[in-house]
Each structure stands twice: as structure tokens, then as C-alpha cells.
Write an enzyme that holds these catalytic residues in place. Structure first.
Site, PDB file in Angstrom:
ATOM      1  N   THR A  99       0.659  -1.177   0.030  1.00 20.40           N
ATOM      2  CA  THR A  99       0.076   0.104   0.021  1.00 20.40           C
ATOM      3  C   THR A  99       0.794   1.162  -0.074  1.00 20.40           C
ATOM      4  O   THR A  99       2.062   1.014   0.713  1.00 20.40           O
ATOM      5  CB  THR A  99      -0.966  -0.025   1.437  1.00 20.40           C
ATOM      6  OG1 THR A  99      -1.489   1.274   1.533  1.00 20.40           O
ATOM      7  CG2 THR A  99      -0.172  -0.237   2.495  1.00 20.40           C
ATOM      8  N   CYS A 105      -1.344   4.974  -5.754  1.00 22.75           N
ATOM      9  CA  CYS A 105      -2.386   4.119  -4.802  1.00 22.75           C
ATOM     10  C   CYS A 105      -2.189   2.721  -5.508  1.00 22.75           C
ATOM     11  O   CYS A 105      -2.159   2.600  -6.749  1.00 22.75           O
ATOM     12  CB  CYS A 105      -3.491   4.747  -4.707  1.00 22.75           C
ATOM     13  SG  CYS A 105      -4.689   3.495  -3.689  1.00 22.75           S
TER      14      CYS A 105
END
Length: 241
Positions: free
Chosen positions: A83, A196
Site C-alpha cells: 500500500t 495508490c
């Protein structure tokens, strides 16, 4: 081959992409039936997301630190946090583990510098686009970072959480994202970071003439390079040299 420890589940949609990419890249490097040695700790993203939006980063650091320690105990030689946003608390993870963490922003900076990119646009969650933990890591490498305007940031953030993290890929959202990419290019961005790990599910390099840097792809590639290196440097900063 070193054992890769993946801290995943944020969201599982992108974590499965990490798993696929890492194994494909090991197979491409070694051939035959080779696949990656890895261990995965997948968290419950609903818990993490609630803490993110409450600003309780200390609690997220505790959860992910425990995940990191579990992976180390399971034999991981180094960790990959699957992430971008949660690299905000990467120092908290590093404090409680004894193996290195391959930082996604460092891997991305390495790819940008390799391609001669000195001014780049950044797409990601509001946390990634608006806070300093990610941008300053790139700026320390001499890379100027441009972020979308307020309304564009809201659009990017809502699509990530309300659509991409739930496996929804919308043509309208894709068009909106590509419009934002073009706007960043018009402002002088020489490339755009898909900051992202879910964004690569929505837009790809073939969708635009603007160079896109998919952090999931970059991070996975660097993880495989490290796993297949014969030497074993102590500091993560040595890995990208």
C-alpha cells in the site's frame, strides 16, 4: 532466493496483483516452474480504513507492526508493505522489526530517476497527496511533485475507496482520472505516479501518452530484484543503488 514478507489486505484487490506480479517476475527471471518464496499477512481493511479516516495512525502502526513481526517470525528476509498510504507509518513498523522494509516511495524514486523524470504528478488517496510523508521522500531525491487541485483530489480519493477497493472499475471514473492526468501534464508533469496500489486497476500506460508509473508494478519488481540478489545488504537504501 530470499523470502519476501508481504503486509497486504489494503485492499486485497491490489494485494492479489502483488502476488501475481512477484510470481510472474520470478518465473521470468528463473524460468521453468520457479515461483517466489513469500509469506503473506493480510489485514482486515475495514479496520484500517476506519482508523485512517479518524486520524488514528498510532493504532494502525500497532496493527501493521504486529503483522511485520509475524512475517519476520515466519521467515521473511525483508518486508513489502502492499500500500502507498500506510507508508505514513512505515517508521513505526521499522521500529519493531529486525529485517528491512522496502519503501515504496524509494522504489518509485529510483524508477523516476532512471528515466530522467524530475517533475512528476501524483495520484493517490488524500492522505498521500496532501500529507508530507510521501512527497518529501520523493523531493529528497530531487524530484518535484505536483498534486491535483482540491476537487480533483476528492474525486481520486472517493473512487479509490468507494469503487476500486471494492473491485468496481467504472468507465466514467477512468475518464475522470485520465482527465486529471492530462491536467497534470499541462502543468508540466513529465510523468504521473499511480500512487495508490489500486489505481493500476483503472488506468494503464496504454490509455495515455503521459508516462505512468504504477507503484504496484515498480514495488513488485524491486522486491523480486532484492529476493534474487546473492548479497544481503543490511540497509534498505543500499538495495536501489
Amino acid at each position: 532466493m530470499k523470502t519476501i514478507g508481504l503486509i497486504g489486505g489494503m485492499s486485497w484487490e491490489s494485494t492479489q496483483t502483488y502476488y501475481r506480479l512477484i510470481n510472474e517476475k520470478v518465473r521470468d527471471q528463473l524460468g521453468g516452474l520457479h515461483s517466489a518464496r513469500l509469506v503473506l499477512y493480510s489485514v482486515d481493511f475495514a479496520e484500517i480504513e476506519a482508523l485512517q479516516h479518524r486520524g488514528d495512525w498510532e493504532s494502525t502502526a500497532k496493527i501493521l507492526g504486529e503483522a511485520g513481526k509475524a512475517l519476520e517470525s515466519a521467515g521473511a528476509d525483508f518486508l513489502v508493505l502492499c500500500t502507498n498510504t500506510m507508508h505514513k507509518i512505515a517508521p513505526g513498523i521499522e521500529e519493531v522489526i529486525n529485517v528491512p522494509l522496502l519503501h515504496i516511495a524509494d522504489a518509485t524514486a529510483s524508477a523516476l530517476l532512471r528515466d530522467g523524470i524530475s517533475r512528476v504528478g501524483l495520484l493517490g488517496t488524500r492522505f498521500t497527496m496532501e500529507q508530507t510523508f510521501y512527497i518529501e521522500r520523493l523531493e529528497a531525491q530531487g524530484i518535484e511533485v505536483l498534486v491535483p487541485d482540491h476537487d480533483q483530489r476528492n474525486t481520486i480519493h472517493s473512487v479509490i475507496y468507494e469503487e476500486l477497493c471494492q473491485g468496481v472499475v467504472s468507465p466514467d471514473s477512468k475518464s475522470a482520472y485520465l482527465g486529471i492526468v492530462d491536467a497534470l501534464s499541462d502543468r508540466g508533469a513529465e510523468g504521473v505516479i499511480l500512487g495508490c496500489t489500486e489505481i493500476g486497476l483503472l488506468i494503464q500506460g496504454s490509455d495515455t501518452d503521459v508516462p505512468l508509473y504504477d507503484t504496484t508494478e515498480i514495488h513488485a519488481e524491486q522486491a523480486v530484484k532484492l529476493a534474487l540478489r546473492e548479497d544481503s545488504p543490511v540497509k534498505a537504501s543500499q538495495w536501489l543503488s
